[in-house]
Scaffold this active site. Structure first.
Site, PDB file in Angstrom:
ATOM      1  N   HIS A  19       0.855  -1.191   0.000  1.00 36.11           N
ATOM      2  CA  HIS A  19       0.000   0.000   0.000  1.00 36.11           C
ATOM      3  C   HIS A  19       0.888   1.236   0.000  1.00 36.11           C
ATOM      4  CE1 HIS A  19      -3.765   2.157   1.853  1.00 36.11           C
ATOM      5  NE2 HIS A  19      -3.090   2.945   1.021  1.00 36.11           N
ATOM      6  N   HIS A  21       1.249   4.835  -2.605  1.00 35.11           N
ATOM      7  CA  HIS A  21       0.828   5.572  -3.810  1.00 35.11           C
ATOM      8  C   HIS A  21       2.068   6.219  -4.398  1.00 35.11           C
ATOM      9  CE1 HIS A  21      -3.496   5.375  -2.604  1.00 35.11           C
ATOM     10  NE2 HIS A  21      -2.933   5.252  -1.407  1.00 35.11           N
ATOM     11  N   HIS A 199      -9.542   0.881  -1.055  1.00 43.45           N
ATOM     12  CA  HIS A 199      -9.478   1.560   0.235  1.00 43.45           C
ATOM     13  C   HIS A 199     -10.881   1.468   0.842  1.00 43.45           C
ATOM     14  CE1 HIS A 199      -5.771   3.164  -1.307  1.00 43.45           C
ATOM     15  NE2 HIS A 199      -5.593   4.022  -0.336  1.00 43.45           N
ATOM     16  N   GLU A 202     -11.274   3.343   6.016  1.00 40.18           N
ATOM     17  CA  GLU A 202     -10.232   4.281   6.468  1.00 40.18           C
ATOM     18  C   GLU A 202     -10.941   5.413   7.213  1.00 40.18           C
ATOM     19  OE1 GLU A 202      -8.181   6.542   3.415  1.00 40.18           O
ATOM     20  OE2 GLU A 202      -6.582   7.149   4.793  1.00 40.18           O
ATOM     21  N   ASP A 280       1.826   4.042   2.654  1.00 42.49           N
ATOM     22  CA  ASP A 280       0.763   4.865   2.049  1.00 42.49           C
ATOM     23  C   ASP A 280       1.334   6.016   1.211  1.00 42.49           C
ATOM     24  OD1 ASP A 280      -1.818   5.442   1.390  1.00 42.49           O
ATOM     25  OD2 ASP A 280      -2.453   6.128   3.368  1.00 42.49           O
ATOM     26  N   ASP A 281       1.698   7.127   1.873  1.00 43.49           N
ATOM     27  CA  ASP A 281       2.239   8.296   1.170  1.00 43.49           C
ATOM     28  C   ASP A 281       3.463   8.795   1.942  1.00 43.49           C
ATOM     29  OD1 ASP A 281      -0.045   8.845  -0.888  1.00 43.49           O
ATOM     30  OD2 ASP A 281      -1.066   8.564   1.023  1.00 43.49           O
TER      31      ASP A 281
HETATM   32  N1  HPA Z   1      -6.619   7.416   1.215  1.00 40.32           N
HETATM   33  C1  HPA Z   1      -7.356   7.722   0.144  1.00 40.32           C
HETATM   34  N2  HPA Z   1      -6.804   8.165  -0.969  1.00 40.32           N
HETATM   35  C2  HPA Z   1      -5.488   8.312  -1.036  1.00 40.32           C
HETATM   36  C3  HPA Z   1      -4.688   8.020   0.036  1.00 40.32           C
HETATM   37  C4  HPA Z   1      -5.280   7.531   1.226  1.00 40.32           C
HETATM   38  O1  HPA Z   1      -4.644   7.233   2.247  1.00 40.32           O
HETATM   39  N3  HPA Z   1      -3.410   8.285  -0.345  1.00 40.32           N
HETATM   40  C5  HPA Z   1      -3.459   8.701  -1.624  1.00 40.32           C
HETATM   41  N4  HPA Z   1      -4.726   8.741  -2.050  1.00 40.32           N
HETATM   42 ZN    ZN Z   2      -3.766   4.804   0.401  1.00 39.47          ZN
END
Ligand code: HPA
Ligand code: ZN
Length: 347
Positions: A19, A21, A199, A202, A280-281
């Site tokens: 996971h 991006h 996703h 969350e 994630d990011d």
């Molecule tokens: N959630 C939803 N969209 C996203 C995320 C996330 O954590 N990171 C990049 N796009």
């Molecule tokens: Zn994500």
């Protein structure tokens, strides 16, 4: 905060990242450099300005800056550089398999061709597999705040690159954009042979996880924290061994789970779920995969056994075949034995 001597083990244990991006790996230095090269105006002058802006109250406040930053990435070479920087970093953290999201619509909606994006990312994946021996899969993620027709057009465009894309995902603003909205495009994608992930749970409720499983027929749930609100759902996800890609620093920085000592990874494991640890990011949330594991050690006192389970979960949850999974499990055990032997020799 103590690391219980586990940081070197985290750093060296082979693992998969499932996971991340690619747009979220854009470090401020590259953002500013590419923006200046491409003549893109950004509201930041220095790396410090960028970092200072990274204070998020929720998912949307992050997404606003994420979509702003990615404007600096324009040509095929930019996509290559972006992806290669992540693959280099991931390899240095002993990631052996990376399944990486990209958001085609975040690029095509500002006039960039799908082919530019996918060619740049694919070139980098090929070179990184060669150079670092890391195995890579690309997952095309649909922006759920856009209409399903836009996702469907993106899917049609992707078909000519099908051999370079392992699956489809669903990201961006979750609340108000339930999985139901994308039932048709996911069905089409699955019929074309793409694997499906989404996703869910969350910021959205457990119902969104139910419909991701029942309607989108996903093989993994990204995040999935709100599964724990629903006992029947927890049981179903654990019985079907549908893995979860948890992202501790992301959940903390987006105010989903505060403080990090309440991050429910242990609850997930105790309930028989299959969580994995991911970044994630990473350029936005303050750490790559190893920093995420380390944060859990520091805040939850994660043990060596738990780290090994999480690393093995990441292999189980990955979309590599059975043989490669077996090889990676073996690599984990070998690395662990060597680390423990070395420690004995020194002490
Ligand atoms: N959630 C939803 N969209 C996203 C995320 C996330 O954590 N990171 C990049 N796009
Ligand atoms: Zn994500």
């Amino acid at each position: 905060m103590s690391d219980n001597g586990l940081f070197p083990i985290i750093a060296q244990i082979p693992k998969a990242e499932l996971h991340v991006h690619i747009e979220g790996t854009l470090e401020p230095e590259m953002m500013l450099h590419k923006a200046s090269k491409n003549g893109i105006a950004l509201p930041y002058k220095t790396v410090d300005d960028v970092r200072k802006a990274y204070r998020f109250s929720d998912l949307q406040s992050f997404l606003d800056l994420y979509y702003l930053g990615v404007n600096s990435i324009v040509d095929r070479n930019d996509y290559y550089d972006l992806a290669m920087a992540y693959f280099r970093k991931a390899s240095s953290q002993n990631v052996r398999r990376a399944e990486v999201f990209f958001d085609p619509q975040a690029h095509t909606r500002r006039g960039i061709d799908f082919s530019t994006v996918i060619n740049g990312l694919h070139d980098a994946a090929v070179d990184a597999q060669d150079r670092y021996g890391i195995s890579i899969g690309l997952i095309m993620s649909f922006l759920r705040d856009l209409p399903e027709e836009s996702a469907m057009r993106t899917m049609e465009e992707a078909l000519q690159y099908k051999k370079w894309i392992i699956g489809v995902g669903l990201d961006s603003k979750e609340l108000g954009n339930p999985p139901e909205k994308f039932a048709n495009v996911f069905k089409r994608a699955r019929n074309e042979g793409f694997l499906a992930v989404a996703h869910a749970g969350e910021e959205g409720p457990a119902e969104y996880v139910w419909s991701s499983i029942k309607l989108l027929k996903v093989s993994r749930i990204d995040h999935g924290y709100h599964i724990l609100d629903d006992d029947r759902l927890s049981l179903k996800v654990s019985q079907e061994r549908i893995p979860l890609t948890a992202c501790p620093l992301s959940a903390l920085k987006l105010n989903h789970i505060v403080p990090l000592s309440s991050f429910p990874i242990r609850n997930m494991m105790e309930r028989g779920l299959v969580p994995t640890v991911n970044s994630d990011d990473p350029a936005y949330f303050g750490g790559y995969i190893n920093e995420n594991y380390m944060a859990l050690v520091a805040e939850l006192g994660l043990t060596l056994d738990e780290i090994v389970i999480l690393a093995k979960n990441s292999v189980f949850a990955s979309f590599i075949g059975y043989e490669k999974k077996r090889d990676l499990y073996e690599e984990i055990d070998t690395a662990l034995m060597e680390l423990i032997e070395n420690e004995r020799r020194v002490s």
